[in-house]
Scaffold this motif. Structure first.
Motif, PDB file in Angstrom:
ATOM      1  N   ARG A  90       0.853  -1.214   0.000  1.00  0.00           N
ATOM      2  CA  ARG A  90       0.000   0.000   0.000  1.00  0.00           C
ATOM      3  C   ARG A  90       0.878   1.249   0.000  1.00  0.00           C
ATOM      4  O   ARG A  90       0.574   2.246  -0.648  1.00  0.00           O
TER       5      ARG A  90
ATOM      6  N   ASP B 143      -0.303  -6.286  -3.664  1.00  0.00           N
ATOM      7  CA  ASP B 143      -1.705  -5.970  -3.392  1.00  0.00           C
ATOM      8  C   ASP B 143      -2.236  -5.161  -4.572  1.00  0.00           C
ATOM      9  O   ASP B 143      -1.546  -5.007  -5.583  1.00  0.00           O
TER      10      ASP B 143
ATOM     11  N   HIS C  16      -7.057  -9.006  -4.476  1.00  0.00           N
ATOM     12  CA  HIS C  16      -5.981  -8.053  -4.130  1.00  0.00           C
ATOM     13  C   HIS C  16      -4.863  -8.079  -5.170  1.00  0.00           C
ATOM     14  O   HIS C  16      -3.687  -7.981  -4.832  1.00  0.00           O
TER      15      HIS C  16
ATOM     16  N   ASP D 211      -7.209 -13.641   0.916  1.00  0.00           N
ATOM     17  CA  ASP D 211      -8.272 -12.867   1.574  1.00  0.00           C
ATOM     18  C   ASP D 211      -9.114 -12.115   0.554  1.00  0.00           C
ATOM     19  O   ASP D 211      -8.656 -11.786  -0.534  1.00  0.00           O
ATOM     20  N   GLU D 212     -10.330 -11.862   0.940  1.00  0.00           N
ATOM     21  CA  GLU D 212     -11.217 -10.912   0.271  1.00  0.00           C
ATOM     22  C   GLU D 212     -11.225 -11.031  -1.251  1.00  0.00           C
ATOM     23  O   GLU D 212     -11.008 -10.048  -1.961  1.00  0.00           O
TER      24      GLU D 212
ATOM     25  N   TRP E  69      -4.537 -16.624   4.385  1.00  0.00           N
ATOM     26  CA  TRP E  69      -5.514 -15.999   5.277  1.00  0.00           C
ATOM     27  C   TRP E  69      -6.686 -16.951   5.470  1.00  0.00           C
ATOM     28  O   TRP E  69      -6.958 -17.815   4.617  1.00  0.00           O
TER      29      TRP E  69
ATOM     30  N   TRP F 287      -7.820 -13.681  11.104  1.00  0.00           N
ATOM     31  CA  TRP F 287      -7.754 -12.220  11.252  1.00  0.00           C
ATOM     32  C   TRP F 287      -9.119 -11.571  11.427  1.00  0.00           C
ATOM     33  O   TRP F 287      -9.264 -10.624  12.179  1.00  0.00           O
TER      34      TRP F 287
ATOM     35  N   TYR G  18      -4.105  -6.188  15.205  1.00  0.00           N
ATOM     36  CA  TYR G  18      -3.862  -5.376  14.009  1.00  0.00           C
ATOM     37  C   TYR G  18      -3.296  -4.021  14.398  1.00  0.00           C
ATOM     38  O   TYR G  18      -3.995  -3.164  14.933  1.00  0.00           O
TER      39      TYR G  18
ATOM     40  N   ASP H 110      -2.604  -1.636  12.580  1.00  0.00           N
ATOM     41  CA  ASP H 110      -3.106  -0.494  11.806  1.00  0.00           C
ATOM     42  C   ASP H 110      -4.443   0.018  12.334  1.00  0.00           C
ATOM     43  O   ASP H 110      -4.963   0.999  11.810  1.00  0.00           O
ATOM     44  N   GLN H 111      -4.990  -0.629  13.343  1.00  0.00           N
ATOM     45  CA  GLN H 111      -6.248  -0.127  13.903  1.00  0.00           C
ATOM     46  C   GLN H 111      -5.942   1.036  14.853  1.00  0.00           C
ATOM     47  O   GLN H 111      -5.004   0.960  15.665  1.00  0.00           O
TER      48      GLN H 111
ATOM     49  N   LEU I 152      -6.878   2.737  10.693  1.00  0.00           N
ATOM     50  CA  LEU I 152      -8.275   2.455  10.358  1.00  0.00           C
ATOM     51  C   LEU I 152      -8.973   1.953  11.622  1.00  0.00           C
ATOM     52  O   LEU I 152      -8.340   1.840  12.669  1.00  0.00           O
TER      53      LEU I 152
ATOM     54  N   TRP J 154     -11.892  -0.615  11.313  1.00  0.00           N
ATOM     55  CA  TRP J 154     -12.954  -1.565  10.973  1.00  0.00           C
ATOM     56  C   TRP J 154     -13.108  -2.648  12.046  1.00  0.00           C
ATOM     57  O   TRP J 154     -14.208  -3.186  12.217  1.00  0.00           O
TER      58      TRP J 154
ATOM     59  N   TRP K  15      -0.871  -3.105   8.341  1.00  0.00           N
ATOM     60  CA  TRP K  15      -1.328  -2.727   6.990  1.00  0.00           C
ATOM     61  C   TRP K  15      -1.036  -1.252   6.803  1.00  0.00           C
ATOM     62  O   TRP K  15      -1.139  -0.466   7.750  1.00  0.00           O
TER      63      TRP K  15
ATOM     64  N   GLU L 280      -2.256   1.241   4.484  1.00  0.00           N
ATOM     65  CA  GLU L 280      -3.047   2.210   3.715  1.00  0.00           C
ATOM     66  C   GLU L 280      -2.806   3.643   4.184  1.00  0.00           C
ATOM     67  O   GLU L 280      -2.754   4.570   3.382  1.00  0.00           O
TER      68      GLU L 280
HETATM   69  C1  TNX Z   1      -8.167  -6.349   5.754  1.00  0.00           C
HETATM   70  S1  TNX Z   1      -6.492  -8.518   6.863  1.00  0.00           S
HETATM   71  C2  TNX Z   1      -7.267  -6.820   4.825  1.00  0.00           C
HETATM   72  C3  TNX Z   1      -6.238  -5.919   4.274  1.00  0.00           C
HETATM   73  C4  TNX Z   1      -6.428  -4.514   4.762  1.00  0.00           C
HETATM   74  C5  TNX Z   1      -6.740  -4.545   6.230  1.00  0.00           C
HETATM   75  C6  TNX Z   1      -6.841  -3.193   6.853  1.00  0.00           C
HETATM   76  C7  TNX Z   1      -6.611  -8.989   5.444  1.00  0.00           C
HETATM   77  C8  TNX Z   1      -6.195 -10.340   5.210  1.00  0.00           C
HETATM   78  N1  TNX Z   1      -7.112  -8.142   4.522  1.00  0.00           N
HETATM   79  O1  TNX Z   1      -6.245  -5.981   2.863  1.00  0.00           O
HETATM   80  O2  TNX Z   1      -5.262  -3.795   4.505  1.00  0.00           O
HETATM   81  O3  TNX Z   1      -7.955  -5.218   6.444  1.00  0.00           O
HETATM   82  O4  TNX Z   1      -6.932  -3.287   8.238  1.00  0.00           O
END
Ligand code: TNX
Length: 516
Positions: A174, A203, A262, A325-326, A356, A373, A401, A403-404, A414, A416, A450, A452
């Motif tokens: 990022r 990513d 990603h 992930d995602e 993940w 996670w 995390y 980055d929280q 962040l 979330w 993370w 961002e």
């Molecule tokens: C979720 S944790 C993500 C990341 C983001 C992060 C921000 C994970 C496996 N995926 O792509 O950067 O949240 O907190």
């Protein structure tokens, strides 16, 4: 040439003036007294501490003897002592040296395992013993934290980690970080006995290393980052340099190639990796572009093969992280089929796959490790995989995390997973954080950062400290040491060391800074 870890931006100390009776002149602990609090300042909390009477005081005459094989760690200790005290202990062949590093591969205390150590401090000697150089290195980190001025409280510490896997993750996709900044982050983590360095190398916003046969991954996919900056990538030599540096601090690099989602940066470099040739990347915003690899195309698997081979070639460690992930753009059938083939390709390059937790929906190889996670969504397939024998790395977003944001008004990060003050980063147990998981399923813990919102090393350190040491303690120390008031005091005791080393940190109001 040895450098002391954790000293990236530090100031150089001037030697203390030592009087002829310096052994008895300690202000914190005169000979005869037992100041156990002076030993209770180490993070992570050691397994056993026994304070004794007196103080060891370093002088200009201090010398270090290393037994065969212990020389590199001894050189590191000397560099650390110089950095912190200004004194420069010489190495000596004399076994009567005041400071002894003893590597005892056999015949030592077997209960200390492969990373444990014993540190015995008397008013006249310091003896560090371990079965491995990693154990000695961890003991050096303890000495660094115990030094108050040029003094060490007498006593004995025996110590070993609770979990084999104690990781940190840095997202260099990022925002891109220079090799020097990555080394400084490794240094700061090593001070807390972290032993795995997970490098999130790709990513949507950037692809950060070179892959033979796929040059545009780095040159096109690497030329971006959040906010639209120039980005960057590591050459093979630079990645090797990071890996070697981490190894010298007893951290193993785990490269991550995040797939099949990603992948905005990769698909922007090679659009045919997407089924329809269309893509959103490289993305310069923080949100994921939801691009995906075309899971039914053979050229996708040639790409996965080349990329995982390059990552495996660059990193000698046992693990390779394939992301997973995602992957919102794929249906479950496509996703599961991809994970199966990707983990086989990782295994074909001699590495143990990590993914993940989402990858738990796919049939996994017995050795594939899942990283937990997402605490915001129930994932029954994670506990089901654990029931079948899959090992887990615990990185729960709402505790681990980095980055929280610690508070709503914190300028970085962040939220979330919720706000994560230091007390919450510390307040969890890896074997109970996910109900239904048995202790034997847990390989260890990780603190991901993370990036961002993280534009610089200073930003990274400000989010990581003091919470990284909290997660490191969760990974190293036994639950019976768990005690927030004492831990917060031990964190406060670290502050002067961070100031000296130039590590930026958040002066959380939860920690009694400067009252130690
Ligand atoms: C979720 S944790 C993500 C990341 C983001 C992060 C921000 C994970 C496996 N995926 O792509 O950067 O949240 O907190």
């Amino acid at each position: 040439m040895s450098a002391c870890s954790g000293g990236g931006g530090g100031t150089t100390a001037t030697p203390p003036s030592t009087s002829s009776n310096s052994v008895t002149s300690g202000t914190t602990s005169p000979v005869g007294s037992v100041d156990s609090t002076a030993l209770e300042r180490v993070v992570p909390e050691p397994s056993n501490i026994t304070a004794a009477a007196g103080t060891f005081t370093l002088t200009g005459a201090a010398a270090i003897h290393a037994s065969p094989g212990a020389e590199p760690v001894a050189a590191d200790l000397a560099a650390c002592i110089k950095q912190q005290t200004g004194l420069a202990p010489q190495s000596t062949p004399s076994i009567n040296a005041t400071i002894q590093l003893v590597l005892q591969p056999t015949g030592g205390d077997a209960s200390l395992g492969t990373e444990g150590y014993t540190l015995a401090i008397t008013p006249t000697s310091v003896t560090l013993t371990a079965a491995t150089d990693a154990g000695l290195f961890h003991g050096v980190q303890t000495i660094r934290q115990l030094l108050i001025g040029a003094k060490l409280q007498a006593g004995t510490i025996t110590d070993r980690p609770r979990f084999a896997y104690r990781g940190v993750m840095l997202d260099v996709a990022r925002h891109f970080y220079s090799v020097a900044d990555v080394k400084a982050y490794i240094d700061a983590a090593a001070l807390y006995k972290v032993n795995e360095f997970h490098l999130h190398l790709s990513d949507d916003q950037g692809w950060r290393f070179t892959v033979p046969g796929w040059p545009k991954l780095a040159t096109v996919g690497g030329a971006s980052q959040v906010g639209g900056g120039p980005g960057g990538y590591y050459t093979a030599a630079e990645l090797k340099e990071i890996v070697g540096y981490a190894a010298s601090r007893y951290l193993t690099v785990i490269p991550e190639i995040d797939m099949p989602g990603h992948v905005g940066a990769a698909v922007s470099a090679y659009p045919t990796l997407a089924c329809d040739g269309r893509h959103h990347g490289p993305v310069t915003t923080a949100s994921p572009g939801y691009d995906a690899l075309c899971t039914t195309s053979e050229s996708t698997y040639r790409f996965v093969d080349s990329a995982t081979e390059a990552a495996a070639d660059a990193t000698p460690g046992p693990y390779l992280h394939l992301g997973g992930d995602e992957a919102q753009a794929l249906d479950l059938t496509q996703y599961d089929a991809f994970i199966q083939r990707a983990q086989n390709l990782v295994a074909s390059h001699g590495r143990t796959p990590i993914a993940w937790a989402e990858a738990g929906t796919a049939p996994l190889l017995p050795q594939t490790v899942l990283e937990y996670w997402n605490t915001a969504q129930p994932q029954p397939y994670v506990t089901q995989a654990a029931d079948r024998g899959t090992k887990l790395i615990m990185a729960p977003g709402n505790h681990a995390y980095l980055d929280q944001q610690p508070t709503p008004d914190f300028p970085l990060g962040l939220h979330w997973a919720g706000y994560t003050p230091v007390s919450k980063a510390y307040d969890w147990d890896p074997v109970t954080v996910l109900p239904g998981i048995g202790p034997s399923s847990v390989l260890g813990v990780e603190a991901p950062l993370w990036s961002e919102t993280v534009k610089s090393l200073k930003d990274a350190e400000t989010l990581a400290f003091p919470r990284l040491p909290a997660i490191a303690e969760i990974g190293w120390s036994t639950p019976n040491t768990h005690n927030w008031p004492k831990f917060s005091q031990r964190l406060a005791d670290q502050g002067p060391l961070w100031d000296k080393l130039g590590i930026a940190y958040y002066k959380s109001p939860e920690v009694p800074w400067g009252q130690g």
